[in-house]
Design a protein around this motif. Sequence first.
Motif, PDB file in Angstrom:
ATOM      1  N   HIS A 203     -52.160  -6.315 -49.491  1.00  0.00           N
ATOM      2  CA  HIS A 203     -52.839  -5.431 -50.429  1.00  0.00           C
ATOM      3  C   HIS A 203     -51.824  -4.774 -51.363  1.00  0.00           C
ATOM      4  N   ASN A 204     -50.658  -4.463 -50.826  1.00  0.00           N
ATOM      5  CA  ASN A 204     -49.511  -3.984 -51.599  1.00  0.00           C
ATOM      6  C   ASN A 204     -48.309  -4.850 -51.234  1.00  0.00           C
TER       7      ASN A 204
ATOM      8  N   LEU B  99     -50.464  -3.420 -44.546  1.00  0.00           N
ATOM      9  CA  LEU B  99     -50.411  -4.067 -45.850  1.00  0.00           C
ATOM     10  C   LEU B  99     -51.304  -5.289 -45.968  1.00  0.00           C
TER      11      LEU B  99
ATOM     12  N   SER C  93     -54.325  -7.439 -47.195  1.00  0.00           N
ATOM     13  CA  SER C  93     -55.149  -7.361 -48.398  1.00  0.00           C
ATOM     14  C   SER C  93     -56.614  -7.197 -48.004  1.00  0.00           C
TER      15      SER C  93
END
Length: 351
Positions: free
Chosen positions: A42-43, A333, A335
């Motif tokens: 996601h990051n 993290l 996504s």
Amino acid sequence: MKKKIMVTLPLLAAAATGSAFAQSSVTLFGNVDAAATVVDGHNTWSGLNSGGNKDSYFGLRGVEDLGGGLKAQFWLESGINADTGTGDSGSGVDFKRRATVGLMGNFGEVNLGRDETAAYKAMKRYDVFNHAGIGGSQAWGIGNNDDKRKDNLIGYVSPSFGGVTFSANYAFGETNQSTWKTKAYYDAAVSYDQGPWSASLAAEQQNNVDFGGANIRQRAYAVGTGYDFGSFKLLGAYRQARNTPEGQSTVKSETYTLGASAPVGAAGVVKAAYNHYQYQPVGVATKLKADQLSLGYEHNLSKRTAVYGTYAFLKNKNYDAAVGGMSLEPAALLSDSGKQQGLQVGVRHTF
């Protein structure tokens, strides 16, 4: 190459038999492994991690020859965070990886203290990524009580009988009697090694685990096998963990592992692995699933030093916050689609 400090200890002996000596040796050993890591989910996160190819640790082990084929031994091993210089338990340097004392001889080995379980020792060799870094199998990380090591343990390892060895542990719960008697742990494993072929079976049970306020009994079973064809090595393993909350129905988690490694030139090794996870947390009706694909290359600069690179991809098929325990580091993290990929490049030095 292991560094040894040799010490000779005189023993008293009867005059009729002359002077006798028992020789002791103490070995300092360890591994330091650090890797630059980038994780994209996601990051995007980047940083330095310890143990990208093999866990970082240092230890001392010693052996004293008592005569007649009998030896005394001790083993103290501490984990290290190579990226920060701290102990990997979070409380400074300790010997939480292993702290045992025991005897060995023609009967095998008996050790007392804290150690890896017999089940984990028998099965960990079937992961080409050494259960380390972003490429390693998380078969011992998705259950509710999947400790690789146990305190208060009595362990036995048999000698080899035509390539067959047996090992078993009992770890005291050190609690008063309860519904499931104690919080004791016990396991057993049988392994076969003959030429290029190896195989292992393991079973374990942890009684009366307090998990989130619920008493849970976990039983786990595992089987693994491997064959070295010379030009490449093929490994496979399966592990199933069954968690039974007191007064409730059993939930099951499973891991399937398939891996291969092949030498490249005189100093290189290419590795690939696939892991499939089916994980059902206690109290969750839906079984969570994930697939992990890992590719890696290791180049040995010497017998003790290597550089390596690993790429891993994880896909959570039914993404849920509870599946974070199966994600690559760092878990947060993932996504929105449950996809995550990472790259590690590092250096490993063993001494």
